[in-house]
Design a protein around this motif. Sequence first.
Motif, mmCIF file in Angstrom:
data_model
loop_
_atom_site.group_PDB
_atom_site.id
_atom_site.type_symbol
_atom_site.label_atom_id
_atom_site.label_comp_id
_atom_site.label_asym_id
_atom_site.label_seq_id
_atom_site.Cartn_x
_atom_site.Cartn_y
_atom_site.Cartn_z
ATOM 1 N N ALA A 141 0.500 0.762 -3.276
ATOM 2 C CA ALA A 141 0.417 1.982 -4.381
ATOM 3 C C ALA A 141 -0.644 3.006 -3.883
ATOM 4 C CB ALA A 141 0.002 1.262 -5.623
ATOM 5 N N PRO A 142 -0.142 4.266 -4.096
ATOM 6 C CA PRO A 142 -1.053 5.540 -3.669
ATOM 7 C C PRO A 142 -2.203 5.620 -4.752
ATOM 8 C CG PRO A 142 1.107 6.284 -4.345
ATOM 9 C CD PRO A 142 1.300 4.765 -4.384
ATOM 10 N N THR A 143 -3.011 4.864 -4.945
ATOM 11 C CA THR A 143 -3.901 4.753 -6.064
ATOM 12 C C THR A 143 -4.614 6.111 -6.071
ATOM 13 O OG1 THR A 143 -5.515 3.759 -4.682
ATOM 14 C CG2 THR A 143 -4.198 2.010 -5.822
ATOM 15 N N THR A 144 -5.015 6.613 -5.042
ATOM 16 C CA THR A 144 -5.776 8.041 -5.162
ATOM 17 C C THR A 144 -4.996 9.151 -5.762
ATOM 18 O OG1 THR A 144 -7.102 7.312 -3.189
ATOM 19 C CG2 THR A 144 -7.002 10.023 -3.651
ATOM 20 N N ARG A 145 -3.624 9.046 -5.591
ATOM 21 C CA ARG A 145 -2.808 9.776 -6.215
ATOM 22 C C ARG A 145 -2.701 9.650 -7.467
ATOM 23 N NH1 ARG A 145 2.963 9.513 -3.925
ATOM 24 N NH2 ARG A 145 1.896 9.726 -1.956
ATOM 25 N N TYR A 146 -2.434 8.359 -7.964
ATOM 26 C CA TYR A 146 -2.377 8.226 -9.486
ATOM 27 C C TYR A 146 -3.466 8.277 -10.016
ATOM 28 C CZ TYR A 146 2.263 5.776 -9.198
ATOM 29 O OH TYR A 146 3.634 5.603 -8.862
ATOM 30 N N ARG A 147 -4.728 8.099 -9.645
ATOM 31 C CA ARG A 147 -5.763 8.339 -10.327
ATOM 32 C C ARG A 147 -6.125 9.832 -10.732
ATOM 33 N NH1 ARG A 147 -11.299 5.617 -8.825
ATOM 34 N NH2 ARG A 147 -11.720 5.882 -10.936
ATOM 35 N N THR A 148 -5.729 10.803 -9.592
ATOM 36 C CA THR A 148 -6.026 12.317 -9.684
ATOM 37 C C THR A 148 -5.113 12.656 -10.478
ATOM 38 O OG1 THR A 148 -6.468 12.256 -7.174
ATOM 39 C CG2 THR A 148 -5.628 14.441 -8.367
ATOM 40 N N ALA A 165 -6.456 8.407 -18.716
ATOM 41 C CA ALA A 165 -7.564 7.919 -18.111
ATOM 42 C C ALA A 165 -7.807 6.551 -18.067
ATOM 43 C CB ALA A 165 -8.687 8.802 -18.397
ATOM 44 N N LEU A 166 -7.925 6.270 -19.076
ATOM 45 C CA LEU A 166 -8.275 4.459 -19.052
ATOM 46 C C LEU A 166 -7.371 3.747 -18.679
ATOM 47 C CD1 LEU A 166 -9.615 4.342 -22.726
ATOM 48 C CD2 LEU A 166 -11.072 4.115 -20.771
ATOM 49 N N ILE A 167 -6.149 4.002 -18.732
ATOM 50 C CA ILE A 167 -5.023 3.254 -17.997
ATOM 51 C C ILE A 167 -5.227 3.245 -16.687
ATOM 52 C CG2 ILE A 167 -2.645 3.113 -17.730
ATOM 53 C CD1 ILE A 167 -1.817 4.033 -20.633
ATOM 54 N N ALA A 168 -5.641 4.409 -16.012
ATOM 55 C CA ALA A 168 -5.699 4.396 -14.639
ATOM 56 C C ALA A 168 -7.016 4.114 -14.285
ATOM 57 C CB ALA A 168 -5.410 5.775 -14.248
ATOM 58 N N GLY A 169 -8.005 3.504 -15.032
ATOM 59 C CA GLY A 169 -9.177 2.884 -14.787
ATOM 60 C C GLY A 169 -10.241 3.659 -14.558
ATOM 61 N N PHE A 205 0.527 2.663 -12.688
ATOM 62 C CA PHE A 205 -0.632 3.321 -13.491
ATOM 63 C C PHE A 205 -1.590 1.910 -13.908
ATOM 64 C CE2 PHE A 205 0.270 7.863 -13.734
ATOM 65 C CZ PHE A 205 -0.893 8.271 -13.962
ATOM 66 N N TYR A 206 -0.909 1.194 -14.611
ATOM 67 C CA TYR A 206 -1.987 0.017 -15.342
ATOM 68 C C TYR A 206 -2.149 -0.933 -14.244
ATOM 69 C CZ TYR A 206 -0.719 0.649 -20.351
ATOM 70 O OH TYR A 206 -0.612 1.051 -21.556
ATOM 71 N N ALA A 207 -1.593 -1.096 -13.160
ATOM 72 C CA ALA A 207 -2.128 -1.730 -11.974
ATOM 73 C C ALA A 207 -3.304 -1.346 -11.160
ATOM 74 C CB ALA A 207 -0.939 -2.042 -11.045
ATOM 75 N N THR A 208 -3.291 -0.009 -11.214
ATOM 76 C CA THR A 208 -4.486 0.888 -10.678
ATOM 77 C C THR A 208 -5.647 0.671 -11.496
ATOM 78 O OG1 THR A 208 -2.873 2.544 -9.488
ATOM 79 C CG2 THR A 208 -5.217 2.987 -9.733
ATOM 80 N N GLY A 209 -5.337 0.670 -12.836
ATOM 81 C CA GLY A 209 -6.654 0.571 -13.655
ATOM 82 C C GLY A 209 -7.004 -0.920 -13.775
ATOM 83 N N GLY A 210 -6.138 -1.871 -13.572
ATOM 84 C CA GLY A 210 -6.450 -3.276 -13.645
ATOM 85 C C GLY A 210 -7.208 -3.846 -12.471
ATOM 86 N N ASN A 211 -6.840 -3.398 -11.236
ATOM 87 C CA ASN A 211 -7.515 -3.896 -10.070
ATOM 88 C C ASN A 211 -6.985 -2.931 -8.942
ATOM 89 O OD1 ASN A 211 -8.389 -4.900 -7.728
ATOM 90 N ND2 ASN A 211 -8.197 -7.152 -8.525
ATOM 91 N N GLU A 212 -7.701 -1.718 -8.726
ATOM 92 C CA GLU A 212 -7.295 -0.524 -7.696
ATOM 93 C C GLU A 212 -7.478 -1.061 -6.329
ATOM 94 O OE1 GLU A 212 -8.920 3.628 -6.662
ATOM 95 O OE2 GLU A 212 -9.972 2.532 -7.734
ATOM 96 N N GLU A 213 -8.132 -2.089 -5.915
ATOM 97 C CA GLU A 213 -7.860 -2.791 -4.562
ATOM 98 C C GLU A 213 -6.739 -3.302 -4.444
ATOM 99 O OE1 GLU A 213 -9.146 -3.077 -0.604
ATOM 100 O OE2 GLU A 213 -9.796 -1.889 -2.225
ATOM 101 N N ALA A 214 -6.398 -4.280 -5.361
ATOM 102 C CA ALA A 214 -5.346 -5.101 -5.266
ATOM 103 C C ALA A 214 -4.269 -4.330 -5.291
ATOM 104 C CB ALA A 214 -5.108 -5.856 -6.343
ATOM 105 N N ALA A 215 -3.933 -3.163 -6.146
ATOM 106 C CA ALA A 215 -2.943 -2.121 -6.067
ATOM 107 C C ALA A 215 -2.598 -1.313 -4.806
ATOM 108 C CB ALA A 215 -3.053 -1.214 -7.269
ATOM 109 N N ARG A 216 -3.793 -1.068 -4.245
ATOM 110 C CA ARG A 216 -3.966 -0.284 -3.126
ATOM 111 C C ARG A 216 -3.442 -1.205 -1.900
ATOM 112 N NH1 ARG A 216 -6.808 0.288 1.308
ATOM 113 N NH2 ARG A 216 -8.220 -1.429 0.584
ATOM 114 N N LEU A 217 -3.778 -2.410 -1.700
ATOM 115 C CA LEU A 217 -3.166 -3.326 -0.860
ATOM 116 C C LEU A 217 -1.845 -3.680 -0.853
ATOM 117 C CD1 LEU A 217 -6.312 -6.018 -0.450
ATOM 118 C CD2 LEU A 217 -5.683 -4.074 0.962
ATOM 119 N N ALA A 218 -1.099 -3.456 -2.215
ATOM 120 C CA ALA A 218 0.111 -3.814 -2.208
ATOM 121 C C ALA A 218 1.024 -2.580 -1.942
ATOM 122 C CB ALA A 218 0.434 -4.204 -3.935
#
Length: 344
Positions: A233-240, A75-79, A218-231
């Motif tokens: 990455a399906p951040t919603t799916r990864y966090r879920t 959970a922490l890895i994904a922010g 996963f680490y990118a989502t946890g580090g900066n979700e907005e930047a990962a999303r703009l790149a």
Amino acid sequence: MTSQSATLPLAPSAVKSPRRSALERLRRYALFGVLALLIIGFSSAEPAFIQPANLLSILQGTSVDALLGLAVTVALIAGGFDLSIGATAATALIASSYAMVVWQWGALPTLVFGLFSGVLIGLFNALLVVRLRIPDLLATLATMFLLGGLQLIPTGGQSISSGLMLRDGSSATGVFAPAFLALGRARLLGIPVPVLVVGVLALVIWALMERTRWGRVFYATGGNEEAARLAGAPTTRYRTTAYVISGALAALGGLIIAARVGRGDVSGGSSLLLDSVGATLIGFAVLDARRPNVLGTLVGAIFVGVLLNGLTMLNVPFYTQDFVKGLVLVAALGLTFGLGRARR
């Protein structure tokens, strides 16, 4: 025309002084050194501490904490942060015990039922945090309280074992299947099954998080979700997915406890949250990772297990153990982040 190459002096920050290098090595390996000193000290004071049987007992005793620590780590890895893991484990413990003793299910359906309960709880947390945008600490705290009450309703707060008096006045006649109890009690080649289960799962999660693109996202989502999303990455799916994995791992921890004690103890998950979070945070100091990581979590769980086992063998009062765990956590985090500031 002859060109002459000029040698430019290195910037002061590019040259590591001996003092700075020593501080880096201290941070990187200090926890291993302290762990070695603890083992040597406890072995000197109580020779039985170093016996193989006791060392295996430490590993078996810390297996559930390590498993829930892995749940926190994912959970922490994904922010995110999952405060409900202890309650999730306790819910799976009660659910599996009820299925086996009251409904008289077999071992396999009970295991699937317990794990499925953890997956559902993970999806519920993801709904609150990812979809409804409730802060993770508040959402999972609410889930923790919700599960704490829910698990007491079916039995009226009683622990579950054969002979349990039900609300309709009848008595539960089911028993824990030997195949289910093997999950918490059996040994394979002399090694407790829970230790093997945690070892295999930790290896799989480490490989996924550290050696695959999936883990990097996963680490990118946890580090900066907005930047990962703009790149892309399906951040919603990864966090879920992170919350679902966290719930499933916590539920497996509850199943192991049920199989170990052979009953549905309503207080079985009371101390799991603090111990697992402590193991995860101590892991930040392992090899100067300064982030959630699988290896650090395992080392943190073993560290806490060695510490508490040694204190118990030395007859240190039980009411001081939480203080000692807190002291160790403060020291580990201070070592990781305090010295890091000092070098800058």
